[in-house]
Write a protein that holds these residues in place. Structure first.
Motif, mmCIF file in Angstrom:
data_model
loop_
_atom_site.group_PDB
_atom_site.id
_atom_site.type_symbol
_atom_site.label_atom_id
_atom_site.label_comp_id
_atom_site.label_asym_id
_atom_site.label_seq_id
_atom_site.Cartn_x
_atom_site.Cartn_y
_atom_site.Cartn_z
ATOM 1 N N MET A 52 0.820 -1.212 0.000
ATOM 2 C CA MET A 52 0.000 0.000 0.000
ATOM 3 C C MET A 52 0.855 1.262 0.000
ATOM 4 O O MET A 52 0.570 2.221 -0.719
ATOM 5 C CB MET A 52 -0.953 -0.006 1.198
ATOM 6 C CG MET A 52 -1.739 -1.310 1.378
ATOM 7 S SD MET A 52 -2.530 -1.913 -0.137
ATOM 8 C CE MET A 52 -3.887 -0.754 -0.299
ATOM 9 N N ASP A 65 -1.496 2.646 -2.797
ATOM 10 C CA ASP A 65 -2.151 3.853 -2.309
ATOM 11 C C ASP A 65 -1.446 5.113 -2.797
ATOM 12 O O ASP A 65 -2.094 6.130 -3.084
ATOM 13 C CB ASP A 65 -2.197 3.854 -0.780
ATOM 14 C CG ASP A 65 -3.323 2.985 -0.227
ATOM 15 O OD1 ASP A 65 -4.275 2.704 -0.972
ATOM 16 O OD2 ASP A 65 -3.244 2.592 0.955
ATOM 17 N N TRP A 103 -3.883 7.760 4.742
ATOM 18 C CA TRP A 103 -4.185 7.006 3.515
ATOM 19 C C TRP A 103 -3.082 5.975 3.313
ATOM 20 O O TRP A 103 -2.092 6.220 2.667
ATOM 21 C CB TRP A 103 -4.262 7.973 2.330
ATOM 22 C CG TRP A 103 -4.776 7.383 1.055
ATOM 23 C CD1 TRP A 103 -4.948 6.070 0.758
ATOM 24 C CD2 TRP A 103 -5.202 8.116 -0.104
ATOM 25 N NE1 TRP A 103 -5.448 5.916 -0.518
ATOM 26 C CE2 TRP A 103 -5.613 7.169 -1.067
ATOM 27 C CE3 TRP A 103 -5.265 9.471 -0.422
ATOM 28 C CZ2 TRP A 103 -6.081 7.538 -2.323
ATOM 29 C CZ3 TRP A 103 -5.723 9.843 -1.671
ATOM 30 C CH2 TRP A 103 -6.134 8.888 -2.615
ATOM 31 N N GLY A 105 -3.678 1.817 3.544
ATOM 32 C CA GLY A 105 -4.283 0.583 4.026
ATOM 33 C C GLY A 105 -4.998 0.826 5.334
ATOM 34 O O GLY A 105 -4.831 0.064 6.284
ATOM 35 N N THR A 107 -8.033 0.849 7.748
ATOM 36 C CA THR A 107 -9.274 0.096 7.905
ATOM 37 C C THR A 107 -10.387 0.942 8.519
ATOM 38 O O THR A 107 -10.162 1.648 9.506
ATOM 39 C CB THR A 107 -9.029 -1.138 8.790
ATOM 40 O OG1 THR A 107 -8.038 -1.960 8.169
ATOM 41 C CG2 THR A 107 -10.307 -1.947 8.970
ATOM 42 N N SER A 121 -15.158 3.451 0.717
ATOM 43 C CA SER A 121 -14.225 2.318 0.744
ATOM 44 C C SER A 121 -13.804 1.980 -0.682
ATOM 45 O O SER A 121 -14.596 2.074 -1.613
ATOM 46 C CB SER A 121 -14.886 1.103 1.397
ATOM 47 O OG SER A 121 -15.221 1.385 2.740
ATOM 48 N N ASN A 125 -10.541 -6.178 2.449
ATOM 49 C CA ASN A 125 -9.374 -6.775 3.086
ATOM 50 C C ASN A 125 -9.848 -7.707 4.194
ATOM 51 O O ASN A 125 -11.050 -7.887 4.406
ATOM 52 C CB ASN A 125 -8.475 -5.663 3.646
ATOM 53 C CG ASN A 125 -7.167 -6.196 4.199
ATOM 54 O OD1 ASN A 125 -6.472 -6.961 3.552
ATOM 55 N ND2 ASN A 125 -6.840 -5.791 5.413
ATOM 56 N N ASP A 197 -2.859 -7.560 7.890
ATOM 57 C CA ASP A 197 -3.774 -7.424 6.762
ATOM 58 C C ASP A 197 -3.475 -8.469 5.689
ATOM 59 O O ASP A 197 -2.310 -8.726 5.364
ATOM 60 C CB ASP A 197 -3.656 -6.037 6.137
ATOM 61 C CG ASP A 197 -3.996 -4.924 7.113
ATOM 62 O OD1 ASP A 197 -3.276 -4.795 8.122
ATOM 63 O OD2 ASP A 197 -4.969 -4.207 6.873
ATOM 64 N N GLU A 223 -12.649 -3.258 5.225
ATOM 65 C CA GLU A 223 -12.458 -2.472 4.010
ATOM 66 C C GLU A 223 -11.501 -1.321 4.293
ATOM 67 O O GLU A 223 -11.447 -0.806 5.413
ATOM 68 C CB GLU A 223 -13.800 -1.929 3.495
ATOM 69 C CG GLU A 223 -14.753 -3.018 3.047
ATOM 70 C CD GLU A 223 -16.076 -2.458 2.523
ATOM 71 O OE1 GLU A 223 -16.312 -1.231 2.679
ATOM 72 O OE2 GLU A 223 -16.858 -3.238 1.948
ATOM 73 N N TYR A 224 -10.761 -0.920 3.257
ATOM 74 C CA TYR A 224 -9.863 0.229 3.361
ATOM 75 C C TYR A 224 -10.574 1.491 2.866
ATOM 76 O O TYR A 224 -11.324 1.464 1.879
ATOM 77 C CB TYR A 224 -8.627 0.021 2.486
ATOM 78 C CG TYR A 224 -7.609 -0.957 3.001
ATOM 79 C CD1 TYR A 224 -7.543 -1.308 4.341
ATOM 80 C CD2 TYR A 224 -6.675 -1.520 2.132
ATOM 81 C CE1 TYR A 224 -6.578 -2.203 4.795
ATOM 82 C CE2 TYR A 224 -5.709 -2.406 2.573
ATOM 83 C CZ TYR A 224 -5.670 -2.744 3.902
ATOM 84 O OH TYR A 224 -4.712 -3.631 4.346
#
Length: 269
Positions: A52, A65, A103, A105, A107, A121, A125, A197, A223-224
């Motif tokens: 990420m 990300d 920002w 990963g 949750t 989202s 994950n 994760d 969810e991320y």
């Protein structure tokens, strides 16, 4: 006449109050304007959280990300600044405006929703358990009386807390600064398993080539999303809009395929 004057004054005060309230309400969320005015968007991240966001062999911050954020910033007309933070103090970094968002990963949880505004989202994950491939552990119950490692301040810790029977069964929990350090401890036998994760676990095993495996039984689905300061809806909405554009034109899928070999994003699906 005097009574009429008093009533007129009261009405004017009421109208003035309404305008003042409306002005205050519109002025409370200048989050998007603040970012566009300064021309930068500061992204807070754990820089040891592949794929990420992490540092590559050239010490550059890269990741899924990061690529998505860079494209969002290009479309917003601002420069992306990646700011590594202590993940255990991420809420404080956000609240004190050292960063514009979390920002990396990140949750979504009910508890976190109480203290910040989330974007839509964008990836699913799960919290999973990694063990040595040569170990005999097959299920969560096999880890009874064992030592578990995880990253401090992570959703892995919350997942363990939300699974009381599992938490009660294990011997102890060791907290590490990041997941990579936790996996190093697992490799040398310091702990018996690591909770982390799923997306990070898969990437870590694939890239490292270490003899690890993931238990089939997971702790929690999740969810991320991107975390903004509570009430900063304007900035969150703007980022949501750009990510929706990216999903529609295929650029989000392209970034996902680069990092995961497939489009695993969930925006617009």
């Amino acid at each position: 006449m005097k009574k009429l004057l008093v009533l007129t004054v009261i009405c004017l005060m009421a109208i003035s109050g309404l305008f003042a309230a409306a002005a205050a309400e519109s002025a409370t969320d200048n989050s998007l304007k603040a970012v566009t005015d300064k021309g930068t968007f500061v992204l807070g991240l754990d820089d040891a959280f592949p794929p990420m966001g992490y540092r590559d062999e050239n010490n550059e911050i890269v990741g899924f990300d990061i690529d998505v954020a860079r494209e969002v910033c290009t479309r917003l007309g601002v420069k992306l600044i990646c700011q590594p933070i202590d993940w255990n103090s991420k809420e404080q970094e956000l609240a004190t405006k050292q960063i514009d968002c979390i920002w990396n990963g990140f949750t979504v949880t009910d508890e976190r929703r109480q203290s910040m505004t989330f974007s839509d989202s964008y990836v699913k994950n799960a919290q999973v358990v990694i063990v040595k491939d040569a170990s005999t552990y097959k299920t969560l119950s096999d880890l009874a009386g064992k030592k578990i490692g995880l990253q401090a301040g992570s959703s892995a810790a919350e997942a363990v807390d939300d699974t009381p029977e599992f938490k009660k069964s294990i011997k102890s929990i060791v907290e590490f600064e990041d997941n990579l350090t936790a996996l190093m401890d697992l490799e040398i036998g310091g702990c018996d398993a690591v909770v982390m994760d799923l997306l990070v676990a898969n990437f870590a095993i694939q890239q490292s080539g270490k003899a690890f495996r993931i238990l089939d039984e997971s702790l929690a689905a999740e969810e991320y999303a991107i975390g903004f300061r509570l009430g900063e809806v304007a900035l969150a909405d703007a980022v949501n809009a750009k990510m929706a554009e990216m999903a529609a034109d295929g650029s989000l899928a392209k970034i996902s395929e680069k990092w995961f070999g497939a489009d695993i994003t969930i925006i617009g699906k």
